[in-house]
Design a protein around this motif. Structure first.
Motif, PDB file in Angstrom:
ATOM      1  N   LEU A  63      25.159 -56.260  15.352  1.00  0.00           N
ATOM      2  CA  LEU A  63      26.578 -56.162  15.045  1.00  0.00           C
ATOM      3  C   LEU A  63      27.352 -56.758  16.203  1.00  0.00           C
ATOM      4  N   ILE A  64      28.500 -57.319  15.906  1.00  0.00           N
ATOM      5  CA  ILE A  64      29.355 -57.897  16.938  1.00  0.00           C
ATOM      6  C   ILE A  64      30.649 -57.099  16.983  1.00  0.00           C
ATOM      7  N   LEU A  65      31.007 -56.639  18.167  1.00  0.00           N
ATOM      8  CA  LEU A  65      32.344 -56.087  18.352  1.00  0.00           C
ATOM      9  C   LEU A  65      33.248 -57.291  18.590  1.00  0.00           C
ATOM     10  N   ILE A  66      33.930 -57.696  17.547  1.00  0.00           N
ATOM     11  CA  ILE A  66      34.723 -58.921  17.586  1.00  0.00           C
ATOM     12  C   ILE A  66      35.858 -58.808  18.604  1.00  0.00           C
ATOM     13  N   ARG A 113      38.742 -59.031  24.163  1.00  0.00           N
ATOM     14  CA  ARG A 113      38.020 -60.314  24.130  1.00  0.00           C
ATOM     15  C   ARG A 113      38.723 -61.332  25.028  1.00  0.00           C
ATOM     16  N   GLU A 114      40.028 -61.462  24.883  1.00  0.00           N
ATOM     17  CA  GLU A 114      40.771 -62.427  25.709  1.00  0.00           C
ATOM     18  C   GLU A 114      40.653 -62.119  27.188  1.00  0.00           C
ATOM     19  N   ARG A 115      40.554 -60.855  27.546  1.00  0.00           N
ATOM     20  CA  ARG A 115      40.473 -60.456  28.954  1.00  0.00           C
ATOM     21  C   ARG A 115      39.057 -60.494  29.503  1.00  0.00           C
TER      22      ARG A 115
END
Length: 107
Positions: free
Chosen positions: A83-86, A100-102
């Motif tokens: 699974l991916i934590l998007i 994600r951006e950070r």
């Protein structure tokens, strides 16, 4: 961190491998114990990815150290199940904070 171990109310969205919506759970109260529940629900739904969103009333939507640690634990717990934590995005009135951006969700 909210007293009692909860990090707050989030929206949990399960997506397929093409990032299409499978299921959305509104106002899911997330605590440390809920990581297994989120992963189990994702697997039951046949999801490939999980997206978390949350709304803060504060002008600067920044996670606490406990919230950051919880998100990291969820990220690591997703890996054995492919699974991916998007992302986990916290929205404020005028800005947002994306894990994600950070760089918090990079390997």
């Amino acid at each position: 961190m909210i007293p009692g171990g909860e990090i707050g109310t989030v929206q949990v969205t399960f997506l397929d491998s093409s990032l299409h919506l499978i299921e959305h759970q509104c106002c899911h109260c997330v605590s440390r114990e809920d990581i297994a529940t989120i992963i189990g629900s994702a697997l039951f739904a046949g999801a490939a990815g999980i997206m978390l969103t949350q709304h803060f009333d504060s002008q600067e939507p920044r996670p606490t150290p406990d919230e950051t640690a919880w998100t990291g634990r969820l990220f690591v717990a997703c890996e054995p199940f492919d699974l991916i934590l998007i992302d986990r995005i916290i929205f404020g009135p005028k800005t947002h904070f994306s894990f994600r951006e950070r760089g918090y969700l990079d390997h």
